[in-house]
Design a protein around this motif. Structure first.
Motif, mmCIF file in Angstrom:
data_model
loop_
_atom_site.group_PDB
_atom_site.id
_atom_site.type_symbol
_atom_site.label_atom_id
_atom_site.label_comp_id
_atom_site.label_asym_id
_atom_site.label_seq_id
_atom_site.Cartn_x
_atom_site.Cartn_y
_atom_site.Cartn_z
ATOM 1 N N ALA A 45 49.463 63.904 69.317
ATOM 2 C CA ALA A 45 48.577 62.897 68.720
ATOM 3 C C ALA A 45 47.489 62.469 69.703
ATOM 4 O O ALA A 45 46.307 62.386 69.344
ATOM 5 C CB ALA A 45 49.385 61.688 68.258
ATOM 6 N N VAL A 46 47.871 62.205 70.948
ATOM 7 C CA VAL A 46 46.899 61.752 71.951
ATOM 8 C C VAL A 46 45.902 62.857 72.275
ATOM 9 O O VAL A 46 44.688 62.621 72.341
ATOM 10 C CB VAL A 46 47.634 61.280 73.222
ATOM 11 C CG1 VAL A 46 46.632 60.972 74.326
ATOM 12 C CG2 VAL A 46 48.490 60.048 72.926
ATOM 13 N N VAL A 47 46.391 64.077 72.474
ATOM 14 C CA VAL A 47 45.501 65.201 72.789
ATOM 15 C C VAL A 47 44.539 65.468 71.628
ATOM 16 O O VAL A 47 43.345 65.720 71.831
ATOM 17 C CB VAL A 47 46.325 66.466 73.117
ATOM 18 C CG1 VAL A 47 45.419 67.693 73.231
ATOM 19 C CG2 VAL A 47 47.104 66.273 74.411
ATOM 20 N N ALA A 48 45.048 65.411 70.392
ATOM 21 C CA ALA A 48 44.200 65.653 69.224
ATOM 22 C C ALA A 48 43.129 64.578 69.094
ATOM 23 O O ALA A 48 41.977 64.878 68.728
ATOM 24 C CB ALA A 48 45.054 65.701 67.961
ATOM 25 N N LEU A 49 43.469 63.321 69.418
ATOM 26 C CA LEU A 49 42.482 62.251 69.347
ATOM 27 C C LEU A 49 41.383 62.460 70.387
ATOM 28 O O LEU A 49 40.196 62.267 70.095
ATOM 29 C CB LEU A 49 43.167 60.900 69.551
ATOM 30 C CG LEU A 49 42.281 59.653 69.465
ATOM 31 C CD1 LEU A 49 41.522 59.606 68.141
ATOM 32 C CD2 LEU A 49 43.115 58.381 69.639
ATOM 33 N N VAL A 50 41.765 62.860 71.586
ATOM 34 C CA VAL A 50 40.769 63.148 72.630
ATOM 35 C C VAL A 50 39.891 64.322 72.194
ATOM 36 O O VAL A 50 38.661 64.307 72.382
ATOM 37 C CB VAL A 50 41.465 63.447 73.968
ATOM 38 C CG1 VAL A 50 40.452 63.929 75.002
ATOM 39 C CG2 VAL A 50 42.197 62.217 74.484
ATOM 40 N N ALA A 51 40.514 65.342 71.604
ATOM 41 C CA ALA A 51 39.750 66.497 71.131
ATOM 42 C C ALA A 51 38.791 66.105 70.011
ATOM 43 O O ALA A 51 37.664 66.611 69.931
ATOM 44 C CB ALA A 51 40.704 67.587 70.649
ATOM 45 N N ALA A 52 39.217 65.201 69.125
ATOM 46 C CA ALA A 52 38.340 64.730 68.052
ATOM 47 C C ALA A 52 37.128 64.009 68.615
ATOM 48 O O ALA A 52 35.996 64.203 68.144
ATOM 49 C CB ALA A 52 39.119 63.809 67.108
ATOM 50 N N LEU A 53 37.361 63.184 69.631
ATOM 51 C CA LEU A 53 36.240 62.488 70.274
ATOM 52 C C LEU A 53 35.283 63.480 70.927
ATOM 53 O O LEU A 53 34.059 63.334 70.834
ATOM 54 C CB LEU A 53 36.774 61.509 71.318
ATOM 55 C CG LEU A 53 37.350 60.193 70.784
ATOM 56 C CD1 LEU A 53 38.118 59.458 71.876
ATOM 57 C CD2 LEU A 53 36.248 59.316 70.229
ATOM 58 N N GLY A 54 35.832 64.493 71.591
ATOM 59 C CA GLY A 54 34.974 65.497 72.220
ATOM 60 C C GLY A 54 34.176 66.294 71.211
ATOM 61 O O GLY A 54 32.971 66.529 71.401
ATOM 62 N N ALA A 55 34.825 66.717 70.128
ATOM 63 C CA ALA A 55 34.120 67.484 69.096
ATOM 64 C C ALA A 55 33.045 66.631 68.429
ATOM 65 O O ALA A 55 31.962 67.119 68.107
ATOM 66 C CB ALA A 55 35.124 67.989 68.063
ATOM 67 N N ASN A 56 33.352 65.365 68.207
ATOM 68 C CA ASN A 56 32.360 64.466 67.605
ATOM 69 C C ASN A 56 31.143 64.311 68.514
ATOM 70 O O ASN A 56 29.998 64.307 68.050
ATOM 71 C CB ASN A 56 33.000 63.103 67.348
ATOM 72 C CG ASN A 56 32.031 62.086 66.778
ATOM 73 O OD1 ASN A 56 31.643 62.146 65.611
ATOM 74 N ND2 ASN A 56 31.618 61.130 67.602
ATOM 75 N N ARG A 57 31.380 64.200 69.809
ATOM 76 C CA ARG A 57 30.281 64.054 70.764
ATOM 77 C C ARG A 57 29.388 65.291 70.790
ATOM 78 O O ARG A 57 28.167 65.204 70.978
ATOM 79 C CB ARG A 57 30.850 63.775 72.156
ATOM 80 C CG ARG A 57 29.790 63.447 73.207
ATOM 81 C CD ARG A 57 30.431 63.110 74.540
ATOM 82 N NE ARG A 57 29.430 62.786 75.545
ATOM 83 C CZ ARG A 57 28.876 61.595 75.699
ATOM 84 N NH1 ARG A 57 29.252 60.603 74.903
ATOM 85 N NH2 ARG A 57 27.978 61.384 76.640
ATOM 86 N N ILE A 66 46.531 61.903 62.911
ATOM 87 C CA ILE A 66 47.289 61.151 61.911
ATOM 88 C C ILE A 66 48.622 61.832 61.627
ATOM 89 O O ILE A 66 49.676 61.182 61.591
ATOM 90 C CB ILE A 66 46.463 61.013 60.617
ATOM 91 C CG1 ILE A 66 45.250 60.114 60.858
ATOM 92 C CG2 ILE A 66 47.326 60.468 59.480
ATOM 93 C CD1 ILE A 66 44.310 60.012 59.672
ATOM 94 N N ALA A 67 48.591 63.157 61.439
ATOM 95 C CA ALA A 67 49.819 63.891 61.125
ATOM 96 C C ALA A 67 50.839 63.775 62.256
ATOM 97 O O ALA A 67 52.038 63.552 62.015
ATOM 98 C CB ALA A 67 49.489 65.360 60.858
ATOM 99 N N ALA A 68 50.390 63.912 63.499
ATOM 100 C CA ALA A 68 51.314 63.833 64.634
ATOM 101 C C ALA A 68 51.872 62.421 64.802
ATOM 102 O O ALA A 68 53.050 62.245 65.138
ATOM 103 C CB ALA A 68 50.605 64.281 65.908
ATOM 104 N N ALA A 69 51.029 61.400 64.574
ATOM 105 C CA ALA A 69 51.497 60.019 64.693
ATOM 106 C C ALA A 69 52.548 59.712 63.628
ATOM 107 O O ALA A 69 53.578 59.083 63.919
ATOM 108 C CB ALA A 69 50.322 59.058 64.576
#
Length: 333
Positions: A230-242, A257-260
């Motif tokens: 969940a944490v890694v995916a959230l960081v990856a989402a922020l990076g992809a968004n940037r 969301i799925a991992a959480a």
């Protein structure tokens, strides 16, 4: 693995699908006030979910129905103990659906503004209350020896559950901002990306605190792995968004969301509703389940119906996959 264990996994999957899809749905509703600058932009945001919002709620009906049939004791205790917050959620979902359909029925500004207020509040409140509800389910509530909830409404507003509500609100709004950047063009797309960056940081702080608390309280190796994902995916989402990769950002926010949700169910199993009064009084997949014959019939029905529903819903998203912008909004609106 026995049938009641399988149905616990199926129910976890249904809630995951609901939060993944309805998550950006609620997020868009909240963003109609936070992101949109005028009525045309509000219309753009509403139109991004217009063809799919009602289909997303099928997952909630499926999760509730599956819980009722597979774990009737869980369903009875949950809906009686959480009666008021679940009633508020139900009313919000009803009013929200009416608001989507009735907002454009009349041209008066006051009429449309009132329905827009309704969309915002009926998106925000369920986003918070679902987190509060699941926070209490995982943490445990006052269940007596008769498997009945004996606490009050204020008992549900404990620090852990409130933090859970803030996490779901932030995460769903972030998910909605990423979806808005994926589905729109022009200035609103760029502002959605910038807002997603800010919301993602807020979500990261809240989520790490909540998931860390969960892991420290009831976690094991499986839940720790889900938390890391969940944490890694959230960081990856922020990076992809940037980087402007909206598709990847949306995929990674969905994985978050799925991992959480997976982590919460992993910490819950084999319980379905722990008791804070006496551990032996809690509801488990064994003492709360239906008969093996009922679960067997349900399994056959689900195996036939679920793929059809999922294929149809996937086709709906494919048909309405194109981006929209203010230039697609008619002058009359």
């Amino acid at each position: 693995m026995q049938l009641h264990d399988i149905w616990f996994v199926i129910i976890a999957f249904l809630w995951t699908g609901y939060f993944f899809l309805e998550g950006f749905d609620f997020g868009i509703g909240v963003l109609t006030k936070l992101l949109a600058r005028n009525r045309s932009e509000k219309r753009v945001l509403i139109n991004t979910i217009g063809p799919v919002w009602d289909g997303n709620e099928v997952w909630l009906l499926s999760a509730g129905g599956a819980t009722f049939a597979a774990f009737p004791e869980w369903y009875a205790t949950l809906f009686s103990g959480f009666y008021l917050p679940l009633l508020v959620i139900l009313v919000c979902l009803i009013v929200r659906g009416v608001a989507f359909e009735y907002r454009a029925k009349r041209p008066e500004e006051r009429w449309q503004r009132n329905w827009e207020h309704a969309i915002f509040w009926t998106s925000l409140l369920p986003a918070v209350l679902w987190g509060v509800a699941f926070g209490n389910i995982v943490h445990g509530v006052k269940i007596d020896a008769h498997k009945e909830y004996v606490g009050g409404v204020l008992d549900l507003l404990n620090p852990y559950a409130i933090l859970g509500g803030l996490v779901t609100l932030a995460l769903f709004t972030f998910h909605g901002a990423v979806f808005a950047s994926l589905k729109t063009v022009g200035d609103i797309r760029e502002r959605a990306r910038r807002m997603a960056g800010v919301l993602g940081l807020v979500t990261a702080v809240l989520a790490v605190a909540f998931l860390g608390w969960t892991q420290a309280d009831k976690g094991d190796a499986g839940s720790l792995a889900a938390m890391i994902v969940a944490v890694v995916a959230l960081v990856a989402a922020l990076g992809a968004n940037r980087l402007g990769r909206e598709g990847w950002a949306f995929a990674f926010s969905g994985i978050t969301i799925a991992a959480a949700v997976a982590m919460l169910f992993l910490t819950l199993f084999p319980n379905v509703m722990p008791s804070t009064l006496n551990e032996s009084w809690g509801l488990t997949v064994t003492n709360a389940s239906s008969s093996p014959y009922t679960l067997k019939i349900m399994t056959w029905c689900a195996a036939i119906a679920a793929p059809i529903v999922m294929l149809y819903q996937g086709w709906t998203y494919w048909v309405f996959r194109k981006r929209i912008g203010t230039q697609h909004i008619a002058e009359a609106h």
